[in-house]
Design a protein around this motif. Structure first.
Motif, PDB file in Angstrom:
ATOM      1  N   PHE A 205      43.108  36.563  45.952  1.00  0.00           N
ATOM      2  CA  PHE A 205      43.783  37.147  44.798  1.00  0.00           C
ATOM      3  C   PHE A 205      42.789  37.613  43.745  1.00  0.00           C
ATOM      4  O   PHE A 205      43.129  37.787  42.594  1.00  0.00           O
ATOM      5  CB  PHE A 205      44.750  36.124  44.183  1.00  0.00           C
ATOM      6  N   SER A 206      41.540  37.728  44.146  1.00  0.00           N
ATOM      7  CA  SER A 206      40.511  38.054  43.158  1.00  0.00           C
ATOM      8  C   SER A 206      40.150  39.528  43.224  1.00  0.00           C
ATOM      9  O   SER A 206      40.312  40.168  44.243  1.00  0.00           O
ATOM     10  CB  SER A 206      39.247  37.237  43.441  1.00  0.00           C
ATOM     11  N   SER A 207      39.666  40.020  42.105  1.00  0.00           N
ATOM     12  CA  SER A 207      39.093  41.361  42.173  1.00  0.00           C
ATOM     13  C   SER A 207      37.626  41.235  41.771  1.00  0.00           C
ATOM     14  O   SER A 207      37.309  40.878  40.644  1.00  0.00           O
ATOM     15  CB  SER A 207      39.825  42.315  41.247  1.00  0.00           C
ATOM     16  N   PHE A 208      36.779  41.492  42.749  1.00  0.00           N
ATOM     17  CA  PHE A 208      35.359  41.241  42.523  1.00  0.00           C
ATOM     18  C   PHE A 208      34.706  42.324  41.677  1.00  0.00           C
ATOM     19  O   PHE A 208      33.548  42.192  41.311  1.00  0.00           O
ATOM     20  CB  PHE A 208      34.650  41.044  43.860  1.00  0.00           C
ATOM     21  N   THR A 209      35.474  43.372  41.358  1.00  0.00           N
ATOM     22  CA  THR A 209      34.905  44.362  40.437  1.00  0.00           C
ATOM     23  C   THR A 209      34.744  43.748  39.047  1.00  0.00           C
ATOM     24  O   THR A 209      34.038  44.292  38.203  1.00  0.00           O
ATOM     25  CB  THR A 209      35.815  45.593  40.339  1.00  0.00           C
ATOM     26  N   ASN A 210      35.408  42.600  38.826  1.00  0.00           N
ATOM     27  CA  ASN A 210      35.227  41.913  37.547  1.00  0.00           C
ATOM     28  C   ASN A 210      33.768  41.565  37.280  1.00  0.00           C
ATOM     29  O   ASN A 210      33.393  41.299  36.153  1.00  0.00           O
ATOM     30  CB  ASN A 210      36.033  40.611  37.541  1.00  0.00           C
TER      31      ASN A 210
END
Lengths: 355, 361, 511
Positions: free
Chosen positions: B168-173
């Motif tokens: 559920f993560s967005s690694f663009t963070n």
């Protein structure tokens, strides 16, 4: 002496039951709760309890109460044995009016309570959530588990973007993005997904219909979507399935005058074609027409977002990740007038076992 | 025979890795990301690495301070500053160790109270933990090290659960990288130091190692292990939460466990907390063990008796701390003491030891 | 018994050497002794006055071999003109002959089936071994049954047991040392080890502790086991009881020490570590990969057997959120009619199972089998039908009972079954945290525990990777080049390594 002391201390501990128990078959387990706008600014809460009988049958009972806070609701629900536990709550619904007023006053208690799960699905009901829950549907397991499965399947195999309590919270607090929820509707004697409810902050401000939701899902994130029917210019129809999208957002000059271009790479299989023979030419045509459709519809979609001043595609956040020392206020000023380019490419992979 | 018996009390030098690592990783890991991202947002993971590297330097310094003789810091204090000043320093150390024990115990009980049993009175788990601690201390240093060994080995698999929130993560963070000023990094490092505290146990465990000189590499590996684990937690936290959301979440690691869904288990945080009992226990044992060592060497009280006194003090302190604010305040106090200890005391005494050795030679 | 000072009682219990010998007190003369013994009706003193020099033969009729007496002794006594005992000694065709005047020794020998010959009223007697031992025949091991491998178990006769072991290890360095223990039973105890391989320190410890034992009766080797253990308060066995000769041989070869006692069909092996309790000797007869797999299953089953029902109590009492909704529905409906809280339900079933087991063990084997079936099926179904327990719990309890019996060492099975009860109580009072705290206690206990001074959790802690080849899994014999460090053996290598170089140079399709 030390040992004896230790032993007697232990015994003391064991003899005084120190914490209150929540025995599985004694606590009422809430699977679904709905929240509507009540009188005098209160919240009207509806919960549905499952009772499991020894012969594996399920009996559902619903309760309603009004209070100012959702925790307060738990006290007001007389007639329900206490303590009401939300640990297994799978679905939370909001009436349309309540969603337009703001959902955070309800969500806050769920986010605060360590007992609640974050994989819980949340949704907006066209009309009243309470009415939907109290309605007697003929679902075998009760409405809670049914809705959970309905939404999960729509996400995994259908055209709905991934969503749950955590992701809503994520988008609510995140800068440069806005949350959304599935929109549900009662249709005669069943419940259907009717689209996507768009939020600005905690308030619902608009909605997407099913086709718009599909477009949104395609360009929002890499996604494996379900079926889609393309109306071709020659009057025939083609159904695409296993539509896989790969998106790539490029945002230049984030702090000055942003330029957004979205590359959408789509791979799909043809599941059905109403014409005679499906040869390469027609395949190319289908792909071409699908590309045009995406181009047209998604631009319309983005325009809609800009008019509503919301950003469910998280363009702001993507701009942040591609810009050093990103300036959010500048972005927000320019957002509604942004020129956004979309470049879809569609590839047809398979067309079944016949031509 | 005497020599032989003494040798039986020693532990293999590579175990220093587990001693240092288990004493560093404690309750902090359940919530540290939000304190770091406060200053450096998506660059917080860099702070984790930098602080890790700084601690490698500290470990190197500590080895230089300890020198070649099998002496711990208690002996060195006495040798260098005489029994009055040295004794005073030792007592300060002891209070610091006790503070560490109190924080570890109280915070872990708070986690239990906040997540599992809101009505649980503090004294019940406290007394159980402390009785267990006494049982460990009575077994000597080997048992203490055994507890820290298993405190690392048994819960290590929890790392694999990072996969679930990653879905559920967005690694663009994590982008853009290096987008903060040096000052922000410095603030982040200051915050991060609290999570790395615990390496000072080396100053006490040193003479109990079989081959102290060869243990160097293992001590560094211990720090490296800590860095890797913190790095994983940090990266997942940055990707899993949006910035504001992380600031709202007190126990971010626990919340991210809510995402784990196995065929037979949901709501993994309960299992996580259960296994966390194994992680924090070595902290408690090591701190109180070090404190009893100081008591034995400076106050000349037998560890047997002194540990009971100390355990009782820790118990009282734990029961008296009741609210979240008090716990937070205690954490801040310890953080600043620990920071001063590492950034001021360790370098000073390092220089002192180098100069002194050169002069005497 | 010594008066206990008022302070620390528990520590005293450990510190006091309860079974240590007190110095021997009073000496008896030969005549006093004989008179004393003659109070038994099977004690025979036959005085022959007709021969040249009058002599007396003295023995216990119940424990000597009358055939030997009549064939080898009496004719010789009458034949020769006995001038001295030395002359007699040279004539009598029996191996164990001895001349002594030590009353204590004579008494000891007489009690062990010796016959004494006394000339006139000389203080010297000639002792000869005419002892008769009756014992059952060799039979297959009943407790530690195995499908593959030798079916040879120890029996109650010490001589036979020694014979079985020495036949398996015809090695010149196999040492058997005898100690006699028990003020009443005078039990012969044999300590067996292989010199060079077994560490001297361990041998000395065992010998020392055995010699220090002061107790009246040693009915079985398990008596010794409990007295020799480092920590007799522990529920964990610190020595293995075995009746399998192959197991004994294997352990001797690793450097362990075996203790046999007269009249006991179990040998004691020590030092051991926790991992060895999971080893069935059959593992060595199966391939290494299969054996390793089953060892891991066994380990898993031990853990499951201990924590399954406590987890049930903890989760159902406090943390029902842990179950996925679908499982929850099944569980709740199975429990919905049950009037008890989970802990009562679990204790009820657990105690039922233990009752069945105890009853089964006390009954003759045929009745025992029936009892198991009747108990298992009838009581189980009836309890579920009567809504006393949920059927899911019945499955869990039955499974964990089954799992507890996969342990190859019988004493460990009992330990596992015992550990469950405190864990269930802790689970009831603090849920998962209770389970964690109690497990911590057990863990610390295991870390502290030693078997003859060797750490119990080795090679896990203190970690010795080199010893892992035969612990939680078993590597092929080729890789078991060295004896485990655990036994502190001096002779480490088991065989010479010849292959290493050759193997690397070969490619595919090259033989």
């Amino acid at each position: 002496m030390k040992k004896r002391l230790a032993v007697s201390l232990m015994l003391c501990l064991l003899l005084t039951s120190c914490v209150s128990t929540e025995i599985i078959d004694e606590v009422p387990v809430v699977f679904i709760a709905g929240f509507d706008k009540g009188s005098e600014g209160k919240i009207k809460g509806t919960i549905s309890l499952q009772r499991f009988k020894p012969n594996q049958e399920v009996e559902t009972r619903t309760f309603q109460a009004e209070a100012h806070t959702s925790k307060g609701l738990r006290n007001k629900l007389s007639g329900v044995p206490k303590p009401i536990t939300i640990g297994k709550m799978a679905v939370m619904l909001f009436g349309e009016e309540e969603a337009e007023k703001g959902v955070l006053r309800v969500l806050d208690s769920f986010l605060r309570d360590p007992a609640s799960g974050r994989l819980m699905y949340i949704g907006v009901v066209e009309g009243s959530a309470g009415d939907l829950i109290t309605e007697e549907f003929e679902y075998l397991q009760g409405i809670g588990p049914f809705l959970q499965i309905l939404i999960r399947q729509s996400i995994e195999y259908g055209n709905m973007p991934q969503n749950n309590l955590h992701l809503f919270d994520y988008k609510y607090y995140g800068k440069g993005m806005d949350p959304y929820m599935p929109l549900l509707k009662k249709n005669e004697d069943e419940i259907i997904v009717s689209g996507l409810a768009l939020f600005k902050g905690e308030k619902m401000v608009g909605e997407l219909d099913l086709e718009e939701m599909f477009m949104f899902t395609l360009i929002n994130k890499n996604h494996k979507a379900g079926l889609f029917e393309v109306a071709l210019s020659d009057g025939n129809f083609a159904t695409l399935h296993k539509v896989k999208s790969h998106v790539d957002y490029t945002i230049d000059n984030g702090n000055t005058s942003p330029e957004v271009s979205i590359k959408v790479d789509i791979k799909a299989n043809i599941a059905q074609y109403t014409g005679d023979k499906l040869d390469d030419k027609i395949k190319k045509m289908i792909a071409k027409e699908f590309e045009e459709k995406i181009q047209k519809d998604s631009l319309k979609l983005i325009k809609k977002f800009q008019d509503l001043q919301i950003d469910p595609l998280a363009l702001g956040d993507r701009a942040r990740s591609q810009t050093r020392q990103f300036n959010f206020s500048n972005w927000e000023d320019q957002y509604t007038g942004l020129d956004i380019k979309i470049k879809p490419t569609v590839g047809i992979l398979e067309s079944g076992i016949i031509d | 025979m005497e020599n032989n018996r003494k040798k039986d009390l020693l532990v293999s030098s590579f175990l220093v890795m587990f001693i240092i690592h288990s004493n560093q990783v404690g309750v902090g890991i359940l919530g540290f990301p939000r304190y770091i991202t406060q200053y450096t947002e998506q660059d917080a993971w860099i702070v984790v690495i930098i602080t890790g590297l700084i601690f490698h330097v500290f470990v190197w310094m500590m080895y230089v301070i300890l020198g070649d003789d099998n002496e711990d810091i208690i002996d060195l204090h006495k040798k260098w500053f005489g029994s009055w000043i040295g004794g005073f320093l030792n007592i300060l150390f002891m209070l610091y160790m006790l503070l560490g024990a109190v924080i570890v115990l109280r915070t872990s009980i708070e986690v239990i109270q906040a997540w599992m049993f809101p009505e649980l009175q503090t004294w019940i788990p406290a007394i159980m933990y402390l009785l267990l601690t006494y049982y460990v201390l009575a077994g000597g240093f080997r048992t203490v090290v055994g507890v820290s060994f298993f405190g690392v080995i048994l819960p290590i698999w929890l790392i694999t659960t990072a996969v679930s929130p990653a879905k559920f993560s967005s690694f663009t963070n994590l982008l853009p990288v290096f987008d903060h000023s040096l000052k922000e990094f410095a603030m982040g490092i200051k915050q991060m130091t609290l999570s790395y505290l615990g390496a000072e146990i080396l100053l006490f465990a040193y003479p109990f190692l079989k081959n102290p000189k060869k243990s160097r590499i293992w001590a560094h590996l211990g720090i490296m292990g800590t860095t890797v684990i913190y790095l994983i937690v940090m990266v997942i936290s940055i990707a899993f939460y949006s910035d504001e959301q992380l600031q709202q979440t007190i126990w971010s690691t626990l919340v991210s466990w809510k995402m784990v869904e196995l065929p037979f288990v949901e709501r993994f945080e309960y299992i996580g907390i259960t296994f966390w009992c194994f992680v924090i226990f070595p902290n408690l044992c090591l701190y109180i063990w070090a404190a009893t060592r100081i008591g034995k060497k400076t106050l000349h009280i037998k560890q047997k008796h002194f540990s009971i006194v100390l355990l009782f003090l820790v118990f009282l302190a734990c029961v008296m701390i009741a609210t979240r604010e008090q716990i937070d305040m205690l954490n801040t106090v310890t953080a600043s003491i620990g920071t001063y200890f590492f950034y001021i005391y360790v370098p000073i005494i390092f220089l002192y030891s180098v100069i002194r050795r050169r002069v005497t030679r | 018994m010594r008066m206990l000072p008022k302070r620390d009682l528990a520590a005293e219990l450990i510190d006091v050497k309860w079974f240590q010998k007190a110095p021997f007190k009073k000496e008896m003369t030969l005549d006093e002794m004989l008179e004393d013994l003659s109070k038994s009706s099977d004690f025979v003193t036959y005085h022959n006055k007709r021969s040249a020099i009058s002599y007396t033969i003295i023995y216990f009729a119940s424990i000597i071999d009358p055939a030997q007496l009549h064939r080898n002794v009496l004719p010789k006594l009458n034949e020769c003109e006995m001038k001295s005992l030395e002359e007699l000694e040279s004539k009598i065709p029996i191996q164990n002959l001895e001349i002594t005047s030590d009353a204590k020794k004579i008494q000891e020998r007489l009690m062990n089936g010796y016959l004494a010959v006394r000339l006139s009223n000389d203080s010297n007697v000639l002792l000869m071994d005419l002892s008769l031992t009756k014992s059952r025949d060799l039979s297959a091991p009943e407790i530690e049954f195995s499908v593959m491998g030798p079916k040879e178990g120890l029996i109650e006769d010490l001589q036979t047991n020694m014979n079985l072991i020495r036949r398996r290890i015809p090695h010149p360095k196999l040492r058997m040392k005898q100690v006699t223990i028990g003020t009443v039973s005078k039990t012969k105890v044999i300590v067996i080890y292989i010199e060079d391989i077994a560490s001297e320190q361990n041998v000395n410890t065992v010998m020392q502790r055995l010699e220090d034992i002061d107790f009246d009766i040693i009915a079985d080797s398990s008596f010794l086991g409990q007295m020799l253990e480092d920590n007799s308060f522990s529920v964990f066995p610190q020595m293995i009881d075995t009746e399998r000769t192959d197991r004994i041989t294997g352990h001797l070869n690793y450097g362990a020490i075996t203790i046999l006692a007269e009249g006991s069909s179990n040998a004691l092996i020590g030092p051991i570590n926790f991992g060895q309790l999971l080893v069935s000797f059959e593992d060595y007869y199966l391939g290494w990969n299969i054996a390793s797999f089953f060892r891991i299953i066994r380990m898993f089953s031990i853990i499951m057997s201990i924590v399954a029902t406590p987890l049930y109590v903890a989760v159902l009492t406090y943390h029902f959120e842990l179950f996925p909704s679908k499982l929850l529905a099944t569980l709740i409906s199975s429990r919905s009619d049950i009037p008890f809280i989970p802990v009562i339900e679990v204790l009820f079933l657990e105690i039922t199972i233990d009752l069945l087991r105890e009853a089964g063990a006390r009954m003759p084997s045929k009745v025992g089998q029936t009892l198991g079936i009747v108990g298992g099926i009838v009581i189980g179904t009836a309890a579920v039908e009567a809504s006393l327990t949920s059927n899911i719990l019945l499955i869990i309890v039955a499974l964990s009972a089954l799992a507890s019996f996969t342990t190859p060492v019988y004493r460990m099975t009992n330990t596992i079954r015992f550990l469950r009860y405190p864990l269930i109580l802790f689970a009831h009072f603090l849920g998962l945290i209770g389970i964690a705290l109690f497990s911590l206690f057990v863990l610390v206990h295991l870390i502290r525990l030693t078997s003859f001074g060797s750490p119990y959790l080795a090679p896990l802690y203190p970690p010795r990777l080199m010893d892992w080849y035969d612990s939680f899994f078993r590597l092929p014999y080729v890789m078991q080049k060295k004896r485990a460090h655990f036994f502190r053996t001096e002779k480490v290598s088991r065989f010479l390594d010849k292959k290493e170089k050759k193997r690397n140079s070969l490619d595919f399709d090259e033989q």
